[in-house]
Structures are given as structure tokens and as C-alpha cells.
Design an enzyme around this catalytic site. Structure first.
Site, PDB file in Angstrom:
ATOM      1  N   ASP A   1      -1.517   6.368   6.742  1.00 50.81           N
ATOM      2  CA  ASP A   1      -2.592   5.449   6.314  1.00 50.81           C
ATOM      3  C   ASP A   1      -2.596   4.415   7.406  1.00 50.81           C
ATOM      4  O   ASP A   1      -2.056   3.332   7.510  1.00 50.81           O
ATOM      5  CB  ASP A   1      -2.235   4.876   5.049  1.00 50.81           C
ATOM      6  CG  ASP A   1      -3.287   3.877   4.494  1.00 50.81           C
ATOM      7  OD1 ASP A   1      -4.082   3.595   5.168  1.00 50.81           O
ATOM      8  OD2 ASP A   1      -3.043   3.316   3.471  1.00 50.81           O
TER       9      ASP A   1
ATOM     10  N   LYS B   1     -12.515  -2.019   7.765  1.00 47.68           N
ATOM     11  CA  LYS B   1     -11.860  -3.096   8.642  1.00 47.68           C
ATOM     12  C   LYS B   1     -12.081  -3.019   9.987  1.00 47.68           C
ATOM     13  O   LYS B   1     -12.651  -3.771  10.446  1.00 47.68           O
ATOM     14  CB  LYS B   1     -10.280  -2.963   8.167  1.00 47.68           C
ATOM     15  CG  LYS B   1     -10.016  -3.049   6.643  1.00 47.68           C
ATOM     16  CD  LYS B   1      -8.684  -2.679   6.238  1.00 47.68           C
ATOM     17  CE  LYS B   1      -8.567  -2.463   4.785  1.00 47.68           C
ATOM     18  NZ  LYS B   1      -8.565  -3.573   4.033  1.00 47.68           N
TER      19      LYS B   1
ATOM     20  N   TRP C   1       0.821  -1.198  -0.092  1.00 49.32           N
ATOM     21  CA  TRP C   1       0.044  -0.287   0.190  1.00 49.32           C
ATOM     22  C   TRP C   1       0.964   1.424   0.090  1.00 49.32           C
ATOM     23  O   TRP C   1       0.566   2.325  -0.786  1.00 49.32           O
ATOM     24  CB  TRP C   1      -1.217  -0.015   1.131  1.00 49.32           C
ATOM     25  CG  TRP C   1      -2.193  -1.024   0.966  1.00 49.32           C
ATOM     26  CD1 TRP C   1      -1.994  -2.235   1.534  1.00 49.32           C
ATOM     27  CD2 TRP C   1      -3.197  -0.949  -0.092  1.00 49.32           C
ATOM     28  NE1 TRP C   1      -3.122  -2.859   1.138  1.00 49.32           N
ATOM     29  CE2 TRP C   1      -3.810  -2.175  -0.022  1.00 49.32           C
ATOM     30  CE3 TRP C   1      -3.333  -0.281  -1.095  1.00 49.32           C
ATOM     31  CZ2 TRP C   1      -4.860  -2.604  -0.668  1.00 49.32           C
ATOM     32  CZ3 TRP C   1      -4.561  -0.672  -1.961  1.00 49.32           C
ATOM     33  CH2 TRP C   1      -5.218  -1.737  -1.758  1.00 49.32           C
TER      34      TRP C   1
HETATM   35  N1  PMP Z   1      -4.583   1.428   2.437  1.00 49.06           N
HETATM   36  C1  PMP Z   1      -4.468   0.198   3.320  1.00 49.06           C
HETATM   37  C2  PMP Z   1      -3.411   0.095   4.221  1.00 49.06           C
HETATM   38  C3  PMP Z   1      -5.408  -0.954   2.760  1.00 49.06           C
HETATM   39  O1  PMP Z   1      -5.513  -1.855   3.458  1.00 49.06           O
HETATM   40  C4  PMP Z   1      -6.170  -0.733   1.906  1.00 49.06           C
HETATM   41  C5  PMP Z   1      -7.506  -1.710   1.575  1.00 49.06           C
HETATM   42  N2  PMP Z   1      -7.002  -3.088   1.810  1.00 49.06           N
HETATM   43  C6  PMP Z   1      -6.274   0.389   1.009  1.00 49.06           C
HETATM   44  C7  PMP Z   1      -5.511   1.441   1.421  1.00 49.06           C
HETATM   45  C8  PMP Z   1      -6.947   0.788  -0.092  1.00 49.06           C
HETATM   46  O2  PMP Z   1      -8.452   0.866   0.211  1.00 49.06           O
HETATM   47  P1  PMP Z   1      -9.490   1.015  -0.531  1.00 49.06           P
HETATM   48  O3  PMP Z   1      -9.783  -0.299  -1.221  1.00 49.06           O
HETATM   49  O4  PMP Z   1     -10.761   1.467   0.253  1.00 49.06           O
HETATM   50  O5  PMP Z   1      -9.270   2.101  -1.739  1.00 49.06           O
END
Ligand code: PMP
Length: 348
Positions: free
Chosen positions: A155, A179, A97
Site C-alpha cells: 500500500d 495524495k 492502515w
Molecule cells: N492506505 C493509506 C496508506 C492511506 O493513507 C489511506 C487514506 N488516507 C488509505 C489506505 C485509504 O484510502 P481511501 O480513503 O481512498 O480508501
């Protein structure tokens, strides 16, 4: 017959049973939550209470703006660079990410420095330093949030409210709700107001302007009413459970149980993440081969241990142990892991 199902999904993840019931009741009611006007008094109350709960559980006051945005956590990768990257930004790349976030920032044509996981080395002239506090796919946590003169952008999508945090140096924090914070459909963004003042996207360019959304009190476009109410129910639940510090202790116990089972399996289960970096919310591990992996997943499903399959880019197993996962779920998984190892090794 399976009596209880434990959902180890990385997200959308499980909800506490009481929150699920409250949400179902609110939606099924004659004056349904799903039909509530975002301009009604009832929703204004939900919005204010949700903001207050987020501030309370983060330990900050109204020096921080709280926004509820749509488009997924990933959209924030873009918004952050668009709003705050003027000359140079720094990214700690600790997994999938944060790597994606750094890539998005590079698309804006300014300087982007990166480093691996470790002590923060942001250049002092950086506009911000980006950290993913928990890499959901890789099962890697950043650790304690540092003190920094460069504003931190965090994040926290997969570990918000899993443990108390230090907000001193945080300029902006965001988390997709699906989550630890509710259901899919809303991303919570917490911005220190003096950092917000530096946002370069003007209010008139309202589609990607934090300032415009803040000024409109979250009502610039119709907000996801149900998803925001779900965040409120989660915050109320956290309060009822004794707060974030209590949940943190519980999370530690759950994660330790699974990591101990891995470490005591003498190599049958493998977790490649160094001990100090092991995530408390997403435990990632592997089995000796694909046959063992498939058999493990089938057996787990039969016992009501569901959604344990690792991320499509990584394979293996991922057990997500978010706040709503009871200790009994982690115990049942650990027990199954031991039984499976015994049977598999005996049979082969
Ligand atoms: N950042 C993290 C740490 C994530 O775990 C996720 C989704 N698993 C995201 C960003 C992206 O999230 P989204 O699918 O809502 O764009």
C-alpha cells in the site's frame, strides 16, 4: 495580508500549481475533459500514456499490468484478500492502515499472521506479504522494500513516487491518487502479470476480479476520466521536475527541516516516532498541551499554513509534505514553529 497559502493536508492533498492550472483548462475547454467519452481515441491515448508513465517512474516494464480502479484505496484491502488469500497471508502491522488491512483479510477465514515493523518475517508458504510503505496517520515509514520469495503487496497510497523503490519482489502495488498522484476518485493498481495469473476471483465474477478489469483494458465500467487524466498530468510534472530521484532529494530536505526543528525545540515539540521510522511525507508531532495546540493551529492558519491538524484518532499536528509541497512551504512552517515556541514560552 497572506500572500501564499501552503496546504499541508494529508489527502486530498495539494497539487502542483501547473497541474492545477492544466486540469482547470482541460475541464473548462469547449471539448471538456469532463465530457470526454471513455471509449474515445483521446481517452485511449491518455490511458496508455498514464500507464506508460507509471511504469517508467516505477522502473518496470509491461510485465506489470496497470489498472485504474474506484472505491478508494481501502477497497483494495478487500480485493487483495479476496483474489490472493488462498491459505495464509502475512501482514506487517505498522500503523492504522496496515492494521485495518489485516483485519479485512481475517474476515475471509484463512490464516493471517502479523508482525510489527522490522525485518520481514513472512512464512515462506504465505500467498503474499502485505506492507504499508508509509503509514499516513502515524507518520511511520516502512523503509527500503525487501527482497522476498513471498510476493510483496504494497500500500503505497501516501508515498508513491516520493522516492525510487525496489520493485523486484513486488506482486502488487496500489495507491489512492489523492495524495501524491492527483485527485480523489481513482486508485492505481500495478500487478505483476505472473502474480495476477494467480488471482482466484474468476473473470465472470467481474465486480471484484482484477483479471476481468485487466482483460477489459480498464473499460469494464466507466473509468474516472478526469482523475486518470490528473494522474497523467502529475506524471508529466514529475518528468519535468527531473524524475522521482530528484523529488526524493527535495523531500528529504523538507522533512529534515521539520524534524530538525522538532528535535532542536528541546521537548516543546514532540515526535514519538523513532528516527529510523520517521515518515518523509507525513510529519506527525505534538505540542505541550491542548491550549498550545489550538493557538498553534490558529496562528498557522493566519500565516497561510493550512490543514495541519492531526488525524482525528491521534490529535496533534500532521504536516504532509507531498511531492507538490515546495521547499518554501516547509521553510515557512519551520520558521513559524520557532517563532511560536519563542512567543508561547515567553508569554506563559
Ligand atoms: N492506505 C493509506 C496508506 C492511506 O493513507 C489511506 C487514506 N488516507 C488509505 C489506505 C485509504 O484510502 P481511501 O480513503 O481512498 O480508501
Amino acid at each position: 495580508m497572506v500572500e501564499v497559502t501552503y496546504n499541508f493536508s494529508a489527502g486530498p492533498g495539494l497539487l502542483p500549481a501547473s497541474v492545477r492550472a492544466r486540469l482547470a483548462q482541460a475541464i473548462a475547454a469547449e471539448a471538456s475533459l469532463a465530457e470526454m467519452s471513455h471509449r474515445s481515441l483521446a481517452f485511449a491515448e491518455i490511458l496508455e500514456a498514464t500507464k506508460a508513465g507509471i511504469r517508467r517512474h516505477l522502473g518496470v516494464d509491461d510485465a506489470y499490468e496497470v489498472l485504474f480502479l474506484m472505491g478508494g484505496a481501502r477497497l483494495q484491502f478487500d480485493w487483495i484478500a479476496r483474489n490472493f488469500l488462498k491459505h495464509k497471508a502475512h501482514y506487517v502491522v505498522s500503523g492504522l492502515w496496515s492494521a485495518m488491512a489485516a483485519d479485512r483479510a481475517r474476515a475471509f477465514g484463512h490464516e493471517v499472521s502479523t508482525q510489527a515493523l522490522g525485518e520481514l518475517e513472512a512464512p515462506k508458504e504465505a500467498d503474499y506479504a502485505f506492507i504499508c510503505s508509509n503509514e499516513t496517520v502515524d507518520g511511520i515509514k516502512f523503509g527500503a522494500w525487501p527482497e522476498s520469495d513471498v510476493p510483496l503487496v504494497i500500500d503505497a497510497s501516501s508515498d508513491i513516487f516520493s522516492a525510487p523503490v525496489r520493485m523486484d519482489s513486488v506482486g502488487l502495488l496500489f495507491a489512492g491518487a489523492q495524495k501524491n498522484l492527483g485527485i480523489a476518485g481513482v486508485t492505481v493498481v500495478v500487478i505483476r502479470k505472473d502474480f495476477l495469473a494467480k488471482a482466484q476471483v474468476s473473470e465472470s465474477d467481474y465486480l471484484t476480479s482484477y483479471k476481468a478489469h485487466a482483460k477489459a483494458g480498464n473499460l469494464l465500467t466507466t473509468p474516472p476520466v478526469v482523475a486518470i487524466a490528473a494522474v497523467k498530468y502529475i506524471l508529466d510534472w514529475i518528468e519535468g521536475e527531473g524524475g522521482v530521484a530528484t523529488l526524493a532529494q527535495r523531500n528529504r530536505v523538507k522533512a529534515d527541516l521539520i524534524y530538525r526543528t522538532i528535535d532542536e525545540s528541546v521537548g516543546f515539540y514532540r515526535c514519538d516516532v523513532p528516527v529510523m521510522q520517521r515518515s518523509v511525507t507525513n510529519v506527525v508531532f505534538d505540542l505541550p498541551d491542548e491550549t498550545a495546540l489550538s493557538a498553534f493551529l490558529v496562528g498557522a492558519h493566519k500565516r497561510g499554513l493550512i490543514n495541519l491538524k492531526g488525524h482525528r484518532t491521534k490529535g496533534g499536528i500532521r504536516a504532509s509534505l507531498y511531492n507538490a509541497m515546495p521547499l518554501a512551504g516547509a521553510q515557512k512552517l519551520a520558521q513559524y514553529m520557532k517563532e511560536f515556541q519563542k512567543e508561547y514560552c515567553h508569554g506563559s
